[in-house]
Design a protein around this motif. Structure first.
Motif, short mmCIF file in Angstrom:
data_model
loop_
_atom_site.label_atom_id
_atom_site.label_comp_id
_atom_site.label_asym_id
_atom_site.label_seq_id
_atom_site.Cartn_x
_atom_site.Cartn_y
_atom_site.Cartn_z
N GLY A 103 -32.36 42.56 -47.53
CA GLY A 103 -31.65 42.89 -46.19
C GLY A 103 -32.20 43.84 -45.35
O GLY A 103 -31.55 44.64 -44.65
N ARG A 104 -33.58 44.37 -45.69
CA ARG A 104 -34.28 45.43 -45.20
C ARG A 104 -35.60 45.20 -44.64
O ARG A 104 -36.09 44.34 -45.10
N LEU A 105 -35.71 45.60 -43.53
CA LEU A 105 -36.82 45.57 -42.55
C LEU A 105 -38.18 46.35 -43.00
O LEU A 105 -37.95 47.65 -43.41
N SER A 106 -39.17 45.70 -43.50
CA SER A 106 -40.33 46.65 -43.80
C SER A 106 -40.93 47.45 -43.01
O SER A 106 -40.74 47.27 -41.88
N ASP A 107 -41.68 48.55 -43.41
CA ASP A 107 -42.23 49.60 -42.59
C ASP A 107 -43.08 48.95 -41.63
O ASP A 107 -43.27 49.22 -40.43
N VAL A 168 -28.80 47.00 -30.80
CA VAL A 168 -28.76 47.66 -32.15
C VAL A 168 -30.31 47.73 -32.74
O VAL A 168 -30.96 48.58 -32.95
N PHE A 169 -31.16 46.41 -32.61
CA PHE A 169 -32.37 46.62 -32.92
C PHE A 169 -33.30 47.48 -32.27
O PHE A 169 -34.03 48.21 -32.69
N ASP A 170 -32.83 47.27 -30.94
CA ASP A 170 -33.92 48.08 -29.79
C ASP A 170 -33.53 49.63 -30.18
O ASP A 170 -34.51 50.54 -30.27
N ARG A 171 -32.38 50.04 -30.42
CA ARG A 171 -31.75 51.41 -30.75
C ARG A 171 -32.56 51.95 -31.94
O ARG A 171 -33.05 52.91 -32.16
N TRP A 172 -32.55 50.93 -33.21
CA TRP A 172 -32.74 51.38 -34.29
C TRP A 172 -34.44 51.51 -34.34
O TRP A 172 -34.67 52.23 -35.06
N THR A 177 -33.30 57.52 -35.32
CA THR A 177 -31.83 57.44 -36.14
C THR A 177 -32.34 57.16 -37.71
O THR A 177 -33.03 56.50 -38.09
N ASP A 178 -31.53 57.97 -38.47
CA ASP A 178 -31.47 57.54 -39.93
C ASP A 178 -30.44 56.65 -40.37
O ASP A 178 -30.44 56.17 -41.62
N GLU A 179 -29.50 56.30 -39.40
CA GLU A 179 -28.61 55.38 -39.74
C GLU A 179 -29.14 53.99 -39.88
O GLU A 179 -30.36 53.53 -39.75
N ASP A 180 -28.59 53.21 -41.15
CA ASP A 180 -29.06 52.05 -41.83
C ASP A 180 -28.79 50.97 -40.84
O ASP A 180 -27.88 50.87 -40.04
N ARG A 187 -21.38 47.76 -37.40
CA ARG A 187 -20.37 48.35 -36.44
C ARG A 187 -20.30 47.78 -34.98
O ARG A 187 -19.19 47.58 -34.55
N ALA A 188 -21.30 47.45 -34.66
CA ALA A 188 -21.70 46.72 -33.26
C ALA A 188 -21.13 45.32 -33.39
O ALA A 188 -20.24 45.20 -32.42
N PHE A 189 -20.91 44.48 -34.46
CA PHE A 189 -20.47 43.31 -34.63
C PHE A 189 -18.60 43.43 -34.38
O PHE A 189 -17.96 42.90 -33.99
#
Length: 199
Positions: A103-107, A168-172, A177-180, A187-189
């Motif tokens: 569930g995590r995107l690689s660097d 969300v993807f755009d902002r992240w 942000t350090d937010e997961d 939160r958005a959904f």
């Protein structure tokens, strides 16, 4: 005439070639930290001629489309397979993170997507999926909740979910942000579905 569901061998090979070229472009863009690499450089790295590159891609910026299409197809497939009961927000989070290991995107992928959303001509390619995604999200919502009555209510939640996901993807990707990402999607959904009275 019957519709053909399976690609021909020629079509499959052409698609494999496009993906191979796209991956080389992706590697170059991330290594360089920008998208200025020429068609000639991308073609050479992919082991093809510039003419072959242009046979597969009308413009240099189209080179990322096979990567995006594969991602969109995976999301659409995950939407079709999403459970028809349980927490809708968690089901949506699982759909949009289904391609990421754990569930995590690689660097590497995050760096690539950041280049895509911050470079206007590539951002346009990233946004092309919306029409297909709207219908797939709407199908999931029809299976999960009653959206009878107002025609606007039958389509609005799907549009809002797709736009919330993009936001969300755009902002992240573009903020520090350090937010997961998963927490941001969750939160958005919740906000989106509560806003249209679905939660």
């Amino acid at each position: 005439m019957a519709r053909r569901d399976q690609p021909t061998v020629t079509e499959r090979l052409a698609q494999e070639r496009r993906i191979s070229i796209a991956r080389k472009a992706m590697e170059i863009f991330v290594a360089d930290g920008d998208t200025s690499a020429t068609v000639e450089r991308i073609a050479e790295a992919a082991g093809v001629t510039p003419r072959t590159f242009h046979r597969h891609f009308a413009a240099k910026e189209d080179v990322v489309l096979p990567i995006f299409r594969a991602s969109w197809e995976a999301v659409i497939e995950a939407l079709a397979k999403a459970p028809e009961s349980g927490d809708l927000v968690e089901a949506l989070v699982a759909v949009w993170t289904s391609e990421f290991p754990d569930g995590r995107l690689s660097d590497f992928d995050r760096a690539f997507l950041k280049l895509m959303v911050t470079t206007p001509q590539y951002r346009l390619r990233w946004l092309e999926a919306d029409d297909d995604l709207y219908e797939a999200v709407a199908d999931l919502l029809r299976r999960r909740i009653s959206l009878e009555g107002d025609p606007l209510l039958q389509t609005l939640p799907a549009y809002l979910i797709v736009h919330a996901t993009r936001h969300v993807f755009d902002r992240w990707l573009t903020s520090e942000t350090d937010e997961d990402l998963v927490d941001m999607l969750r939160r958005a959904f919740r906000i989106t579905l509560a806003g249209v009275g679905v939660l």
